[in-house]
Design a protein around this motif. Structure first.
Motif, mmCIF file in Angstrom:
data_model
loop_
_atom_site.group_PDB
_atom_site.id
_atom_site.type_symbol
_atom_site.label_atom_id
_atom_site.label_comp_id
_atom_site.label_asym_id
_atom_site.label_seq_id
_atom_site.Cartn_x
_atom_site.Cartn_y
_atom_site.Cartn_z
ATOM 1 N N VAL A 85 1.443 -1.553 0.881
ATOM 2 C CA VAL A 85 2.630 -1.311 1.694
ATOM 3 C C VAL A 85 3.886 -1.795 0.971
ATOM 4 C CG1 VAL A 85 3.823 -1.938 3.838
ATOM 5 C CG2 VAL A 85 1.390 -1.350 3.886
ATOM 6 N N VAL A 86 3.832 -3.021 0.451
ATOM 7 C CA VAL A 86 4.983 -3.588 -0.262
ATOM 8 C C VAL A 86 5.334 -2.742 -1.484
ATOM 9 C CG1 VAL A 86 5.799 -5.565 -1.598
ATOM 10 C CG2 VAL A 86 4.598 -5.934 0.560
ATOM 11 N N ASP A 87 4.327 -2.388 -2.272
ATOM 12 C CA ASP A 87 4.583 -1.587 -3.479
ATOM 13 C C ASP A 87 5.193 -0.236 -3.122
ATOM 14 O OD1 ASP A 87 3.523 -3.628 -4.956
ATOM 15 O OD2 ASP A 87 1.574 -2.676 -5.303
ATOM 16 N N THR A 88 4.695 0.388 -2.062
ATOM 17 C CA THR A 88 5.189 1.715 -1.667
ATOM 18 C C THR A 88 6.641 1.657 -1.194
ATOM 19 O OG1 THR A 88 2.946 2.378 -1.006
ATOM 20 C CG2 THR A 88 4.774 3.702 -0.173
ATOM 21 N N VAL A 89 6.950 0.670 -0.350
ATOM 22 C CA VAL A 89 8.310 0.566 0.195
ATOM 23 C C VAL A 89 9.307 0.169 -0.885
ATOM 24 C CG1 VAL A 89 9.783 -0.659 1.843
ATOM 25 C CG2 VAL A 89 7.497 0.080 2.529
ATOM 26 N N TYR A 90 8.917 -0.760 -1.757
ATOM 27 C CA TYR A 90 9.854 -1.183 -2.799
ATOM 28 C C TYR A 90 10.022 -0.117 -3.883
ATOM 29 C CZ TYR A 90 10.919 -5.788 -1.034
ATOM 30 O OH TYR A 90 11.410 -6.827 -0.260
ATOM 31 N N HIS A 91 9.029 0.708 -4.069
ATOM 32 C CA HIS A 91 9.194 1.864 -4.959
ATOM 33 C C HIS A 91 10.243 2.809 -4.383
ATOM 34 C CE1 HIS A 91 8.228 5.163 -7.682
ATOM 35 N NE2 HIS A 91 8.119 5.951 -6.614
ATOM 36 N N GLU A 92 10.192 3.004 -3.066
ATOM 37 C CA GLU A 92 11.197 3.836 -2.397
ATOM 38 C C GLU A 92 12.581 3.214 -2.525
ATOM 39 O OE1 GLU A 92 12.874 6.940 -0.473
ATOM 40 O OE2 GLU A 92 10.751 6.813 -1.014
ATOM 41 N N SER A 93 12.655 1.892 -2.451
ATOM 42 C CA SER A 93 13.938 1.198 -2.567
ATOM 43 C C SER A 93 14.527 1.367 -3.964
ATOM 44 C CB SER A 93 13.761 -0.295 -2.252
ATOM 45 O OG SER A 93 14.979 -0.994 -2.406
ATOM 46 N N ARG A 94 13.690 1.228 -4.976
ATOM 47 C CA ARG A 94 14.190 1.390 -6.352
ATOM 48 C C ARG A 94 14.635 2.831 -6.601
ATOM 49 N NH1 ARG A 94 9.755 -2.111 -7.267
ATOM 50 N NH2 ARG A 94 8.395 -0.323 -7.667
ATOM 51 N N GLY A 151 14.243 5.784 5.511
ATOM 52 C CA GLY A 151 13.469 6.681 6.352
ATOM 53 C C GLY A 151 11.965 6.499 6.272
ATOM 54 N N LEU A 152 11.493 5.660 5.359
ATOM 55 C CA LEU A 152 10.063 5.376 5.241
ATOM 56 C C LEU A 152 9.779 4.025 5.877
ATOM 57 C CD1 LEU A 152 7.245 6.064 4.094
ATOM 58 C CD2 LEU A 152 7.910 4.851 1.999
ATOM 59 N N SER A 153 9.046 4.015 6.975
ATOM 60 C CA SER A 153 8.712 2.781 7.694
ATOM 61 C C SER A 153 7.203 2.637 7.760
ATOM 62 C CB SER A 153 9.302 2.804 9.115
ATOM 63 O OG SER A 153 10.710 2.891 9.069
ATOM 64 N N LEU A 154 6.700 1.543 7.195
ATOM 65 C CA LEU A 154 5.260 1.312 7.144
ATOM 66 C C LEU A 154 4.925 -0.014 7.815
ATOM 67 C CD1 LEU A 154 4.532 2.376 3.445
ATOM 68 C CD2 LEU A 154 4.290 3.757 5.522
ATOM 69 N N LEU A 299 -6.317 -3.311 12.046
ATOM 70 C CA LEU A 299 -6.122 -3.108 10.606
ATOM 71 C C LEU A 299 -6.437 -1.669 10.222
ATOM 72 C CD1 LEU A 299 -5.660 -4.024 7.681
ATOM 73 C CD2 LEU A 299 -8.014 -4.885 7.652
ATOM 74 N N LEU A 300 -7.532 -1.134 10.730
ATOM 75 C CA LEU A 300 -7.909 0.240 10.406
ATOM 76 C C LEU A 300 -6.914 1.242 10.990
ATOM 77 C CD1 LEU A 300 -11.806 0.179 10.756
ATOM 78 C CD2 LEU A 300 -10.369 -0.286 8.760
ATOM 79 N N LEU A 301 -6.361 0.955 12.155
ATOM 80 C CA LEU A 301 -5.338 1.833 12.718
ATOM 81 C C LEU A 301 -4.063 1.789 11.873
ATOM 82 C CD1 LEU A 301 -5.706 1.223 16.569
ATOM 83 C CD2 LEU A 301 -6.684 3.048 15.170
ATOM 84 N N SER A 302 -3.769 0.624 11.300
ATOM 85 C CA SER A 302 -2.629 0.534 10.377
ATOM 86 C C SER A 302 -2.873 1.378 9.130
ATOM 87 C CB SER A 302 -2.377 -0.931 9.986
ATOM 88 O OG SER A 302 -1.953 -1.694 11.093
ATOM 89 N N LEU A 303 -4.133 1.422 8.689
ATOM 90 C CA LEU A 303 -4.485 2.277 7.552
ATOM 91 C C LEU A 303 -4.223 3.743 7.876
ATOM 92 C CD1 LEU A 303 -7.882 0.808 6.264
ATOM 93 C CD2 LEU A 303 -5.619 0.466 5.310
ATOM 94 N N VAL A 304 -4.607 4.153 9.086
ATOM 95 C CA VAL A 304 -4.378 5.538 9.499
ATOM 96 C C VAL A 304 -2.889 5.850 9.493
ATOM 97 C CG1 VAL A 304 -4.570 7.166 11.417
ATOM 98 C CG2 VAL A 304 -6.488 5.653 10.880
ATOM 99 N N HIS A 305 -2.079 4.940 10.031
ATOM 100 C CA HIS A 305 -0.631 5.144 10.044
ATOM 101 C C HIS A 305 -0.092 5.257 8.623
ATOM 102 C CE1 HIS A 305 3.640 3.862 10.314
ATOM 103 N NE2 HIS A 305 3.609 4.555 11.449
ATOM 104 N N PHE A 306 -0.582 4.417 7.725
ATOM 105 C CA PHE A 306 -0.147 4.448 6.324
ATOM 106 C C PHE A 306 -0.481 5.794 5.683
ATOM 107 C CE2 PHE A 306 -0.891 3.850 1.805
ATOM 108 C CZ PHE A 306 0.211 3.131 1.391
ATOM 109 N N LEU A 307 -1.701 6.272 5.900
ATOM 110 C CA LEU A 307 -2.119 7.547 5.320
ATOM 111 C C LEU A 307 -1.224 8.685 5.797
ATOM 112 C CD1 LEU A 307 -6.021 7.315 5.647
ATOM 113 C CD2 LEU A 307 -4.617 6.797 3.649
#
Length: 357
Positions: A85-94, A151-154, A299-307
């Motif tokens: 999650v952190v890597d994905t959001v900070y990639h979007e930030s960069r 616009g990307l919220s995880l 946790l698994l529902l958070s995975l579904v949201h992430f996907l």
């Protein structure tokens, strides 16, 4: 047959495998996770473990045991997921050169209150004050932590609320009954609000998104906080209406009125997340009784949201990602049914064979 369905849901499996959980989980545990996540995308999913019967030959008690008492390292899975999650959001930030917001809020997963004679009530469920229902509601109070950028919220974490810890907010909403001290006079915000006038030097007209608000800015003591900014706001058309009063707080007094309201508007994504969790993922209908199993299911529902939110074509739009995966799953079941029908026709004896015998 379930193996074919799972294997043919290539999009779901591919997205799950990109999270690299196979490095820390055995194939048996991954099969359970695949089964549960696939069941969430089934039409009519209501949070029941029984839904997994369409994707696994294992009995539902086996899946429940995996969540409640399984020996898999869910903490390691959680750490790995949070890093993603952190890597994905900070990639979007960069990439976008936009700031990252950390949004914290809580919600209640309601349950039916047990009778006094219940032998095995749901663990860690209590009565909590529901501001939505305006009464005490029985269930689990969950604190969600989201990272948001451009616009990307995880969802970073979903944890049971610990009353021994306070929720620290940089910008948030307050009840209109909260005590403030204008001119050193102790009074509720809603009692002070009728004295506000549009021409007051502390009042400004600000635009947030497509809406305009009159905002009175108060700086000073708020209940147990020695110094904070409190904004008493009305929409432009309903200035002075008691029902239209909204109160916001920021512990960062250097922020302007505009910045505080824009910052609060960013947190709306967590409300959308809670709504989707309840309407699509049956977050508040989980029938597990053990706290460990409930937290693992979250946790698994958070995975579904992430996907759903990280699909390239639907980035940041959960509803479209969820609909895409559901359609992929339904198409896989149609292909399986067609293949099964062809196999039955191929193996069935012809009338000539029957008469010849």
């Amino acid at each position: 047959s379930h193996e074919y369905i799972v294997k043919q849901s290539e999009e779901i499996c591919k997205s799950l495998n990109q999270l690299r959980f196979r490095k820390i989980l055995s194939d048996v545990y991954m099969e359970h996770i695949m089964t549960i996540i696939h069941s969430v995308f089934m039409p009519g999913y209501h949070g029941k473990i029984a839904n997994t019967k369409y994707f696994s030959e294992k009995h539902r008690t086996s899946v429940a045991h995996f969540l409640n008492d399984g020996k898999w390292d869910s903490l390691e899975v959680e750490r790995s997921f949070r890093k993603q999650v952190v890597d994905t959001v900070y990639h979007e930030s960069r990439k976008s050169r936009q700031p990252v917001f950390c949004i914290v809020d809580d919600t209640i997963a309601s349950h039916t209150a047990p009778s006094s004679q219940a032998l095995h009530p749901i663990e860690a469920a209590y009565y909590h004050m529901s501001h939505l229902k305006k009464c005490h509601d029985y269930g689990h109070q969950a604190v969600g932590v989201m990272l948001s950028c451009n616009g990307l919220s995880l969802n970073y974490a979903m944890v049971l609320y610990d009353k021994s810890r306070s929720k620290i907010e940089i910008a948030g909403a307050l009840r209109t009954s909260r005590i403030i001290y204008p001119s050193q006079i102790r009074q509720q915000a809603k009692a002070f609000a009728p004295a506000i006038r549009k021409d007051d030097p502390n009042v400004s007209l600000v635009t947030v998104g497509h809406r305009r608000f009159y905002a009175y800015r108060y700086e000073g003591k708020v209940s147990d906080c020695e110094k904070a900014v409190v904004l008493l706001c009305y929409s432009e058309k309903y200035f002075g209406s008691p029902d239209a009063l909204r109160v916001f707080i920021s512990t960062q007094t250097n922020l302007s009125t505009q910045e505080i309201l824009e910052m609060y508007a960013k947190r709306w994504s967590i409300e959308v997340f809670f709504r989707n969790c309840k309407q699509k993922l049956a977050f508040d209908k989980c029938q597990l009784r053990k706290q460990r199993g409930i937290e693992r299911m979250w946790l698994l529902l958070s995975l579904v949201h992430f996907l759903c939110c990280t699909l390239p074509d639907y980035r940041g739009v959960f509803e479209k990602g969820f609909a895409y995966f559901r359609e992929c799953l339904l198409q896989a079941r149609v292909r399986f049914s067609a293949m099964l029908k062809d196999c039955l026709l191929y193996t069935s004896p012809s009338p000539r064979d029957i008469s010849g015998s």
